[in-house]
Design an enzyme around this catalytic site. Structure first.
Site, mmCIF file in Angstrom:
data_model
loop_
_atom_site.group_PDB
_atom_site.id
_atom_site.type_symbol
_atom_site.label_atom_id
_atom_site.label_comp_id
_atom_site.label_asym_id
_atom_site.label_seq_id
_atom_site.Cartn_x
_atom_site.Cartn_y
_atom_site.Cartn_z
ATOM 1 N N SER A 113 0.814 -1.216 0.000
ATOM 2 C CA SER A 113 0.000 0.000 0.000
ATOM 3 C C SER A 113 0.848 1.267 0.000
ATOM 4 O O SER A 113 1.624 1.496 -0.907
ATOM 5 C CB SER A 113 -0.962 -0.042 1.184
ATOM 6 O OG SER A 113 -1.861 1.009 1.108
ATOM 7 N N HIS A 114 0.727 2.034 1.057
ATOM 8 C CA HIS A 114 1.369 3.350 1.139
ATOM 9 C C HIS A 114 2.758 3.276 1.757
ATOM 10 O O HIS A 114 3.401 4.300 1.935
ATOM 11 C CB HIS A 114 0.478 4.261 1.978
ATOM 12 C CG HIS A 114 0.086 3.582 3.260
ATOM 13 N ND1 HIS A 114 -0.870 2.594 3.289
ATOM 14 C CD2 HIS A 114 0.539 3.702 4.516
ATOM 15 C CE1 HIS A 114 -0.987 2.141 4.523
ATOM 16 N NE2 HIS A 114 -0.141 2.791 5.288
ATOM 17 N N ASP A 277 -2.332 6.527 -3.426
ATOM 18 C CA ASP A 277 -1.195 5.896 -2.752
ATOM 19 C C ASP A 277 -0.532 4.818 -3.602
ATOM 20 O O ASP A 277 -0.853 4.652 -4.783
ATOM 21 C CB ASP A 277 -1.640 5.322 -1.398
ATOM 22 C CG ASP A 277 -2.484 4.077 -1.557
ATOM 23 O OD1 ASP A 277 -3.193 3.979 -2.584
ATOM 24 O OD2 ASP A 277 -2.439 3.200 -0.688
ATOM 25 N N ASP A 279 -0.745 1.605 -4.032
ATOM 26 C CA ASP A 279 -1.540 0.614 -4.771
ATOM 27 C C ASP A 279 -2.871 1.171 -5.271
ATOM 28 O O ASP A 279 -3.712 0.415 -5.761
ATOM 29 C CB ASP A 279 -1.773 -0.626 -3.916
ATOM 30 C CG ASP A 279 -2.561 -0.325 -2.658
ATOM 31 O OD1 ASP A 279 -2.463 0.812 -2.159
ATOM 32 O OD2 ASP A 279 -3.284 -1.210 -2.178
ATOM 33 N N ASP A 281 -5.532 2.619 -3.778
ATOM 34 C CA ASP A 281 -6.836 2.528 -3.112
ATOM 35 C C ASP A 281 -7.130 3.722 -2.201
ATOM 36 O O ASP A 281 -8.266 3.908 -1.777
ATOM 37 C CB ASP A 281 -7.002 1.193 -2.361
ATOM 38 C CG ASP A 281 -5.937 0.958 -1.319
ATOM 39 O OD1 ASP A 281 -5.021 1.794 -1.186
ATOM 40 O OD2 ASP A 281 -6.021 -0.089 -0.636
ATOM 41 N N ARG A 282 -6.120 4.541 -1.922
ATOM 42 C CA ARG A 282 -6.381 5.719 -1.068
ATOM 43 C C ARG A 282 -6.511 6.982 -1.909
ATOM 44 O O ARG A 282 -6.029 7.029 -3.044
ATOM 45 C CB ARG A 282 -5.217 5.945 -0.103
ATOM 46 C CG ARG A 282 -5.069 4.861 0.911
ATOM 47 C CD ARG A 282 -4.011 5.224 1.931
ATOM 48 N NE ARG A 282 -4.045 4.214 2.975
ATOM 49 C CZ ARG A 282 -3.507 4.339 4.161
ATOM 50 N NH1 ARG A 282 -2.861 5.456 4.469
ATOM 51 N NH2 ARG A 282 -3.589 3.385 5.065
ATOM 52 N N LYS A 376 -11.268 -0.289 -1.255
ATOM 53 C CA LYS A 376 -11.406 1.157 -1.374
ATOM 54 C C LYS A 376 -10.760 1.563 -2.688
ATOM 55 O O LYS A 376 -9.964 0.815 -3.258
ATOM 56 C CB LYS A 376 -10.791 1.875 -0.186
ATOM 57 C CG LYS A 376 -9.362 1.537 0.130
ATOM 58 C CD LYS A 376 -8.944 2.302 1.381
ATOM 59 C CE LYS A 376 -7.564 1.910 1.826
ATOM 60 N NZ LYS A 376 -7.579 0.985 2.961
HETATM 61 C C1 G1P Z 1 -4.262 1.592 8.099
HETATM 62 C C2 G1P Z 1 -5.497 2.452 8.231
HETATM 63 C C3 G1P Z 1 -6.724 1.633 7.933
HETATM 64 C C4 G1P Z 1 -6.592 1.006 6.541
HETATM 65 C C5 G1P Z 1 -5.295 0.237 6.444
HETATM 66 C C6 G1P Z 1 -5.059 -0.299 5.048
HETATM 67 O O1 G1P Z 1 -4.316 0.534 9.020
HETATM 68 O O2 G1P Z 1 -5.587 3.024 9.520
HETATM 69 O O3 G1P Z 1 -7.852 2.451 8.012
HETATM 70 O O4 G1P Z 1 -7.670 0.165 6.270
HETATM 71 O O5 G1P Z 1 -4.192 1.063 6.800
HETATM 72 O O6 G1P Z 1 -4.954 0.732 4.105
HETATM 73 P P1 G1P Z 1 -3.539 0.569 10.425
HETATM 74 O O7 G1P Z 1 -2.095 0.850 10.102
HETATM 75 O O8 G1P Z 1 -4.132 1.692 11.198
HETATM 76 O O9 G1P Z 1 -3.798 -0.779 11.034
HETATM 77 ZN ZN ZN Z 2 -3.272 1.355 -0.328
#
Ligand code: G1P
Ligand code: ZN
Length: 543
Positions: A113-114, A277, A279, A281-282, A376
């Site tokens: 992801s990010h 982000d 991947d 999804d954000r 998302k």
């Molecule tokens: C974080 C975000 C959560 C999201 C997840 C995946 O998780 O807070 O809302 O679904 O990334 O993108 P966390 O690191 O808080 O467990």
């Molecule tokens: Zn992501």
């Protein structure tokens, strides 16, 4: 083609977190680490022989190598066909879209992801089921259990598949179809939003900037925003996906998307700015010199859904994660539809969407989406906003202010403390939990504690229970402080403190959120002994 059965020893740390298994790249490069996890997935899901799988990732470092391994293990485990995005690329929402469109058995998405990428960065892998959504906990728990006893994996001996060219290939009797990574997703977007209205908006002098942060959305945004919607070339910045995201941190927030923030807060700023982000999804939504809080964005999207062709028929319901502000609840109440409160993580929305109970859902962590896929979806949110802007003809800021005036403002902020020593973070949480009995009834200035608990959730569809989902301090006036430890980090611990207060007085609604929440911030520090336990007073990231 020969199938090899390879003896292996189990790893004991392959427990999927909030969103799949995430580790440093170097952890995945340890011999058999990836192979074991993939075999554990296949053993757990027990797909019938000949099933079809989708595989793709966000293009980060190790994406290509991992895909070759997955293909060879899939071929040895009886899959009939694998659809792979060209170049090994599929954004997370696009993977979800492809799984659903072609009704495959499931899919494997490679992404952290990010989180930053590169040889020293992070990598991740997760399994999505036939509905296109992340596997629910009962499956991820079973994968973890399997990984702890795995003794063999199966793999075909075959040369690597060429991923850069679309077409069909054979791998040990299994078909590998390299597909256009963008087209199916772009078509889906075009079916949901009023592209004609957005095209008219863009040709009338409205300017926007989209920051793909050198991550996966570059090709998607160029096709949709520049090609199909006709925005000028250069509207998409940092549009070429790089294995290390150009050494950036591909998280679309005010800290990490600083290039876009400088553009949007600079002289001659465009009307609209957005970022996505690693991947895809954000999303982060900005107006000229204006930030839209993601919790507000969910509420605004719900309130304006009737302006889009895809959602004009009405919403079944909305859902938000527990730490997300209650702004969406107010819109749902006005629309006369239910609003569900789930734990953090997209996997909890899937059952509600499959059962037709919710159309839109979102999280405060820059995640918004709908039942068009089961992830998302960053670009979806951007297009939703562009559709709203095209129909309303007002600025982003005016639309948000008008929303607050109508519904009241849930003033909201999240403070992240990244890279804490794990024992300090756990000690802080334990200290908070020691106050379960003593805190209710206590008064802090104007705030009196009504309830203090550890959020747990019973899924209304399958009855499964998820406990330990975040400590919530709820005050008599509805204000809240939530404490949670991140489940997606790969180093040390990240403490998240979520702060929310309601402001109905239009004269005070435009106040700076940090100022409006300063009383709650002080209470959060006091209750958690933050400074004494972590040595920190200033968050790493403020949203
Ligand atoms: C974080 C975000 C959560 C999201 C997840 C995946 O998780 O807070 O809302 O679904 O990334 O993108 P966390 O690191 O808080 O467990
Ligand atoms: Zn992501």
């Amino acid at each position: 083609m020969s199938i090899r059965t390879v003896a292996t020893t189990p790893f004991n740390d392959q427990k999927p977190g909030t969103s799949g298994l995430r580790k440093k790249v170097s952890a995945f490069q340890v011999a058999n680490y990836l192979e074991n996890f993939v075999q554990s997935i296949f053993d757990t899901i027990a797909a019938p022989a000949g099933s079809t799988l989708v595989v793709g990732g966000d293009g980060r470092y190790y994406n290509r190598e991992a895909i070759q391994v997955i293909l060879k293990i899939a071929a040895a485990n009886g899959f009939g066909k694998v659809l792979v995005g060209q170049g090994g690329i599929l954004s997370t929402p696009a993977a979800s879209c492809v799984i659903r469109k072609y009704q495959t058995y499931g899919g494997i998405i490679l992404s952290a992801s990010h989180n930053p990428g590169g040889p020293d960065g992070d990598f991740g892998i997760k399994y999505n089921t036939a509905n296109g959504g992340p596997a629910p906990e009962k499956i991820t728990d079973a994968i973890f259990a399997r990984s702890k006893s795995l003794e063999h994996y199966r793999m075909v001996d075959a040369p690597d598949v060429a991923l850069d060219q679309q077409g069909s290939f054979s791998l040990g009797g299994m078909a590998v179809e390299v597909i256009d990574a963008v087209a199916d997703y772009a078509d889906l977007m075009e079916s949901l939003f009023d592209f004609t209205a957005i095209r008219t908006l863009l040709s009338g002098g409205f300017r926007l900037s989209f920051d793909a942060m050198h991550a996966v959305t570059g090709p998607y945004a160029k096709e949709i925003i520049e090609q199909r919607l006709g925005a000028p070339a250069g509207t998409v910045i940092n549009g070429v996906p790089l294995p290390d995201f150009g050494q950036g941190h591909p998280d679309p927030n005010l800290t990490y998307a600083h290039e876009l923030v400088e553009i949007m807060y600079g002289d001659h700023a465009p009307d609209f700015g957005a970022a996505s982000d690693g991947d895809g999804d954000r999303n982060m939504i900005l107006g000229r010199h204006f930030f839209v809080n993601p919790s507000d964005s969910l509420a605004l999207i719900a309130a304006n859904a009737a302006l889009t062709p895809g959602y004009a028929k009405g919403l079944a319901g909305v859902a938000r994660s527990m730490p997300t502000s209650g702004a969406a609840d107010r819109v749902a109440a006005k629309l006369g539809i239910p609003c569900y409160e789930t734990p953090t993580g997209w996997k909890f929305f899937g059952n509600l969407m499959d059962a037709g109970k919710v159309t839109l859902c979102g999280e405060e962590s820059f995640g918004t989406g709908s039942d068009h896929v089961r992830e998302k979806d960053g670009l979806w949110a951007v297009l939703f906003w562009l559709n709203i802007l095209a129909k309303r003809g007002q600025s982003v800021e005016d639309i948000v202010h008008q929303h607050w005036a109508e519904y009241g403002r849930n003033v909201y902020s999240r403070h992240d403390y990244e890279g804490l020593p794990s024992d300090a973070a756990e000690g802080l949480m334990a200290h908070l939990k020691s106050q379960f009995a003593s805190l209710p009834g206590r008064r802090f200035g104007n705030y009196q504690v009504k309830l203090f608990d550890d959020f747990s959730y019973t899924d209304p569809i399958d009855g499964s229970v998820s406990t330990g989902q975040g400590l919530r301090v709820i005050f008599e006036d509805g204000s809240r402080i939530v404490f949670r430890l991140s489940g997606t980090g790969t180093e040390g611990a990240t403490l998240r403190i979520y702060l929310e207060a309601f402001e109905s007085d239009a004269a005070r609604q435009r106040m700076d959120a940090q100022e409006a929440l300063s009383g709650l911030i002080a209470i959060a520090h006091e209750l958690s002994q933050l400074k004494a336990r972590t040595g920190r007073e200033q968050p790493t990231v403020i949203t």
